[in-house]
Design an enzyme around this catalytic site. Structure first.
Site, PDB file in Angstrom:
ATOM      1  N   ASP A 198       0.819  -1.208   0.000  1.00 45.80           N
ATOM      2  CA  ASP A 198       0.000   0.000   0.000  1.00 45.80           C
ATOM      3  C   ASP A 198       0.851   1.255   0.000  1.00 45.80           C
ATOM      4  OD1 ASP A 198       0.611  -0.847   2.741  1.00 45.80           O
ATOM      5  OD2 ASP A 198      -0.416   1.016   3.286  1.00 45.80           O
ATOM      6  N   MET A 233       3.903   1.362  -1.583  1.00 51.69           N
ATOM      7  CA  MET A 233       4.616   1.438  -2.855  1.00 51.69           C
ATOM      8  C   MET A 233       3.791   2.138  -3.918  1.00 51.69           C
ATOM      9  SD  MET A 233       6.731  -2.110  -3.303  1.00 51.69           S
ATOM     10  CE  MET A 233       5.529  -3.263  -2.654  1.00 51.69           C
ATOM     11  N   CYS A 234       2.482   2.097  -3.803  1.00 53.91           N
ATOM     12  CA  CYS A 234       1.599   2.773  -4.762  1.00 53.91           C
ATOM     13  C   CYS A 234       1.007   4.016  -4.097  1.00 53.91           C
ATOM     14  CB  CYS A 234       0.477   1.846  -5.209  1.00 53.91           C
ATOM     15  SG  CYS A 234       1.052   0.393  -6.092  1.00 53.91           S
ATOM     16  N   THR A 235       0.729   5.011  -4.914  1.00 51.92           N
ATOM     17  CA  THR A 235       0.067   6.205  -4.400  1.00 51.92           C
ATOM     18  C   THR A 235      -1.416   5.894  -4.281  1.00 51.92           C
ATOM     19  OG1 THR A 235       1.686   7.562  -5.541  1.00 51.92           O
ATOM     20  CG2 THR A 235      -0.281   8.667  -4.744  1.00 51.92           C
ATOM     21  N   VAL A 236      -1.857   5.621  -3.070  1.00 54.93           N
ATOM     22  CA  VAL A 236      -3.247   5.221  -2.848  1.00 54.93           C
ATOM     23  C   VAL A 236      -4.085   6.473  -2.666  1.00 54.93           C
ATOM     24  CG1 VAL A 236      -4.808   3.878  -1.394  1.00 54.93           C
ATOM     25  CG2 VAL A 236      -2.452   3.093  -1.776  1.00 54.93           C
TER      26      VAL A 236
END
Length: 682
Positions: A541, A543-546
């Site tokens: 969660d 590592m990605c731009t949530v």
């Protein structure tokens, strides 16, 4: 005797005229449908010889209109004469169709007649009318020309027939006429022979020029746009009307030369024609009231109806797109914001560091604003999760390990609009907290040099990366080079958009570098620690731009709109932030405004509340990104300083004094007199 049949004028509209009309409509006329002057020209009629039959074929009696028709300093083709007219453009096709064309036509005819009777001038004899409607989205132009000419009653007739000029004039006389007209082109002229010498004069000097000349030796001349052997061109009609109205006693019978020779005939015959014209009995010998007029041009089917020029099939689609993409912007300028400098926006070269969700939406919005130079920098490849959130990528871009994001995004921009100057660079940006291995030192040096060169070549730099530390190096380089730096960062339902303030050593044109006397800060000015590694050991969660899917386009559009407002401000990079009282209500005419409104320093968006809050933050003299200490170290030590910042823990804190600040805070905490509460008090 046969009645003289005049060859009607045909409009010959060159494509550049329609392109000029497009710009004239958008940039000058806008919604104004007031008639404006326009200039056309005509020259001597031309003909070609049919190779099979040997017959001369007339090329028509043309009035030419080119792209300079709206200019006062119109450059005429050789051996041509200018003709002034009235141009009226209608804003809708319905207005064009419903226009009272009789009233428009008669108004021009009245102007011609007034110039004859009151001014005794031939300057307006060939005056014309042009009405148009321009469908700028489809590049279709509806138009109708009128060339008002007065009807002679009774009609003019010709004695015998038209003859070649060399049957009536000597070779020397014709050469003399030609030389005179080459030196001084004119639409109408008088000819006489005095003491064996041929002379030319303006028609306005009729009485004095022909005072001692017998009527049979007087010759009326005009530059004839017709090449038909027995049909003089349309301008002769109003010249005859002028002579009958101004000199009625001596013009019932006239010798006329239709001048058509712009070059020496060589071995051929002179193409100019001479004839003796007269009016039958019943013609008035006195100046008379204005006669009726005719002259609406027929369309290609020979009917009295408008014509239509459809340029779209004839144009290069790329050029069509180039002219059409900015239509909305030009309409915005002439309808709402006349002071908007679109050319300044178009010239702004933008470097996008990051070609992900923010980068894609920023690029699309920049294109919407007419920006023509967009460069991407990204080290990643397109993955299968990207296309649904990043509008410059498609499913095919993910195959085979994925295309490089930067190059793929640039290629897609060119497919959207071929006129864009888009390029992509796969580049790793070194970051504090990420030491450089010795084996990678040379490559890192080249990457830094490439980044420095790219920032130097662009006017605005967008920081659109997905980590905090990756923004440090371009922040330092951008501040050192005096570039506009725009920052956009996303949370789950919040965003930050900001512009970095100029460096302390630069001076604002207005003498103000921020809010009041404060210099505006950068992304790192609120930090009391240097940027460090935030990428290692990230969970999925992290590592990605949530974010909420709608947040990125909102933040991207906000960042671009802030840039355009900044570019429009007279102080540009040095534009001050609005004072606190104008955070929710703009102060009209305030120094912080551009033609697009306020130019805030930071915008913090809260999607859960559908609220955006303008914030102004002062620069920090110990900032690890934009302080003079960091910028001077970078400028003097160069890559060596950067290597220490990347790999040496505590270097930036030591350089800027943040370590001493931390020590002072800890010492103050230790020396604080903390009151101890008795356990019995609980």
């Amino acid at each position: 005797m046969p009645i003289v049949q005049f060859a009607p004028l045909n409009s010959l509209v060159e494509p550049p005229f329609w392109h000029a009309l497009t710009d004239f409509k958008i940039d000058v006329l806008r919604l104004d449908d007031t008639a404006v002057p326009v200039t056309a020209s005509y020259s001597a009629g031309r003909s070609v010889k049919d190779r099979e039959t040997g017959r001369e074929i007339s090329l028509g009696c043309n009035l030419s209109v080119n792209g300079d028709a709206y200019k006062e300093d119109l450059q005429l083709p050789p051996h041509s004469v200018p003709v002034t007219g009235i141009f009226k453009n209608f804003n809708t096709i319905e207005d064009f169709k419903a226009a009272d064309k009789t009233v428009l036509f008669n108004s021009v005819a009245d102007e011609i007649w007034k110039s004859i009777i009151e001014d005794r001038s031939t300057a307006q004899l060939s005056r014309f009318l042009l009405i148009t409607f321009a469908d700028l989205k489809k590049y279709k132009y509806y138009y109708w020309f009128a060339f008002p000419a007065f009807v002679a009653k009774p009609a003019w007739v010709i004695d015998d027939d038209w003859k070649a000029a060399d049957e009536e004039f000597s070779e020397d006389a014709l050469v003399a006429i030609q030389q005179d007209l080459h030196t001084n082109p004119r639409p109408f002229f008088l000819i006489r022979t005095s003491s064996g010498k041929l002379e030319l004069a303006p028609v306005e000097s009729y009485d004095t020029f022909f005072a001692e000349v017998p009527s049979e030796q007087r010759t009326i001349g005009f530059l004839d746009p017709s090449a038909a052997p027995s049909n003089p061109g349309w301008p002769l009609r109003n010249l005859l009307a002028y002579l009958r109205a101004v000199h009625p006693a001596s013009t019932s019978k006239l010798r006329v030369i239709c001048w058509r020779d712009t070059e020496l005939p060589g071995e051929g015959h002179w193409r100019s024609r001479v004839g003796v014209l007269s009016q039958a009995a019943g013609a008035s010998a006195e100046a008379h009231a204005k006669p009726g007029a005719v002259g609406w041009e027929k369309n290609v089917q020979g009917k009295l109806a408008p014509r239509m020029a459809d340029l779209a099939p004839m144009m290069d689609p790329t050029r069509l797109a180039d002219q059409a993409v900015d239509l909305n912007l030009k309409l915005m300028r002439w309808r709402i914001l006349p002071a908007l400098d679109l050319e300044k926006v178009a010239r702004t070269r933008c470097l996008l560091l990051g070609a992900g969700t923010l980068g894609c939406y920023v690029a699309r919005t920049l294109m919407g604003w007419g920006v023509r130079t967009i460069t991407f920098v990204d080290s990643a490849r397109v993955s299968f999760s990207n296309p649904v959130r990043q509008p410059l990528f498609e499913f095919e871009d993910c195959l085979g390990g994925g295309k490089p994001k930067a190059a793929c995004a640039a290629e897609r921009l060119k497919k959207i609009f071929p006129g864009i100057n888009a390029t992509g660079h796969s580049l790793n940006i070194p970051m504090p907290g990420h030491p450089i291995p010795p084996a990678s030192l040379d490559q890192t040096r080249r990457d830094v040099e490439t980044l420095e060169k790219l920032i130097d070549e662009h006017d605005a730099v967008f920081l659109l990366m997905d980590s905090r530390e990756s923004r440090w190096l371009p922040t330092v380089i951008g501040a050192a080079k005096g570039k506009i730096v725009m920052n956009a960062a996303l949370g789950f339902d919040t965003f930050l958009v900001m512009r970095h303030g100029p460096r302390a050593s630069s001076s604002a044109p207005s003498g103000d570098t921020g809010t009041g006397s404060r210099r505006l800060g950068c992304y790192y000015c609120n930090d009391v620690v240097a940027p460090a590694d935030s990428l290692t050991d990230r969970t999925l969660d992290q590592m990605c731009t949530v974010t909420r899917p709608g947040l990125a386009p909102i933040a991207a559009a906000t960042a671009v709109e802030l840039l355009v407002s900044l570019v429009q401000h007279p102080d540009g990079l040095h534009a001050p932030a609005p004072p606190p009282q104008s955070a929710t209500e703009a102060v009209e005419g305030h120094a912080t405004e551009s033609v697009l409104g306020l130019v805030p320093h930071q915008l913090r968006g809260f999607l859960a509340q559908f609220r955006t809050l303008p914030v102004a933050g002062a620069a920090y003299d110990r900032c690890t990104g934009c302080s003079e200490t960091v910028l001077r170290a970078y400028e003097t030590q160069g890559f060596d300083m950067l290597v220490r910042a990347f790999g040496e823990p505590g270097f930036l804190e030591s350089l800027t004094g943040l370590d001493k600040l931390s020590e002072e805070v800890e010492a103050a905490m230790e020396n604080a007199d903390w009151e101890q509460e008795d356990e019995d008090d609980f």
